[in-house]
Enzyme design. Structure first.
Site, PDB file in Angstrom:
ATOM      1  CB  CYS A 108     -61.262 -27.446 -39.076  1.00 11.54           C
ATOM      2  SG  CYS A 108     -61.045 -28.475 -40.539  1.00 11.54           S
ATOM      3  CG  HIS A 150     -60.729 -32.556 -36.265  1.00  8.98           C
ATOM      4  ND1 HIS A 150     -61.298 -31.378 -35.848  1.00  8.98           N
ATOM      5  CD2 HIS A 150     -60.297 -32.323 -37.538  1.00  8.98           C
ATOM      6  CE1 HIS A 150     -61.222 -30.485 -36.833  1.00  8.98           C
ATOM      7  NE2 HIS A 150     -60.609 -31.040 -37.867  1.00  8.98           N
ATOM      8  CD  GLU A 151     -57.054 -34.052 -38.848  1.00  8.10           C
ATOM      9  OE1 GLU A 151     -57.425 -34.011 -40.034  1.00  8.10           O
ATOM     10  OE2 GLU A 151     -56.856 -33.022 -38.171  1.00  8.10           O
ATOM     11  CG  HIS A 154     -61.346 -33.672 -42.192  1.00  9.67           C
ATOM     12  ND1 HIS A 154     -62.160 -32.668 -42.647  1.00  9.67           N
ATOM     13  CD2 HIS A 154     -60.578 -33.116 -41.220  1.00  9.67           C
ATOM     14  CE1 HIS A 154     -61.907 -31.548 -41.978  1.00  9.67           C
ATOM     15  NE2 HIS A 154     -60.957 -31.796 -41.096  1.00  9.67           N
TER      16      HIS A 154
HETATM   17 NI    NI Z   1     -60.042 -30.392 -39.798  1.00  9.05          NI
END
Ligand code: NI
Length: 182
Positions: A108, A150-151, A154
């Site tokens: 990341c 993953h995104e 966030h």
């Molecule tokens: Ni990331």
């Protein structure tokens, strides 16, 4: 869209682990076609490209908004990534996740020098809007399902470190490259 020709992409500083914005729930975006949002998309794409990321989320450049870029293409950090046009994903929801879980390496841009083996659903169905304001419902598999999850994390205040199930699955980037070049 208006006056997009006046907009120039800027590479923006990436906030790192410990910055409270990475722990916030991001806000939905209603004015997708506004100049401010078009500029933000251009900045995210330029910043991800500059840093060798296959994705980047708005909170990572200090904007707590429900927007991320998927920009998968093979690069030094991800030599096996599939090629795709950078795509801006607005107001995403993951509505179905496959029971099949696979573990693979993630890094990341906000967690420098660390890689981890992260369990993710192998297949997801998501809804989201694109830069033209259109609504979509789409299935993602494998690497792109991983990038999407993953995104998305966030936008709800999580990083991949929160998804790692065993601290032994965390590697320094140096050791990770030793492992993958042998
Ligand atoms: Ni990331």
């Amino acid at each position: 869209m208006n006056n997009v020709t006046d907009l120039k992409p800027k590479i923006r500083p990436i906030v790192q682990l410990g910055n409270p914005i990475l722990r916030q729930q991001a806000q939905p975006i209603s004015d997708i076609t506004s100049n401010a949002i078009q500029q933000l998309v251009m900045d995210l794409i330029a910043t991800a490209k500059d840093a060798g990321g296959v994705g980047i989320a708005a909170p990572q450049i200090g904007e707590s908004l429900q927007l991320f870029i998927m920009a998968s293409s093979p690069n030094k950090r991800y030599p096996n990534a599939p090629e795709m046009e950078p795509t801006a994903i607005f107001n995403p929801k993951i509505i179905e996740t496959d029971d099949e879980i696979s573990k693979d390496w993630e890094g990341c841009l906000s967690v420098p020098s660390i890689r981890g083996l992260v369990p993710r659903a192998s297949r997801i169905i998501a809804t989201f809007e694109t830069i033209d304001g259109q609504k979509h419902r789409k299935q993602y598999d494998g690497f792109l399902a991983r990038v999407f999850q993953h995104e998305y994390d966030h936008l709800i205040g999580l990083t991949f470190l929160d998804q790692v199930t065993d601290n032994k699955d965390l590697f320094s980037e140096h050791e990770f490259y030793q492992l993958t070049t042998d």
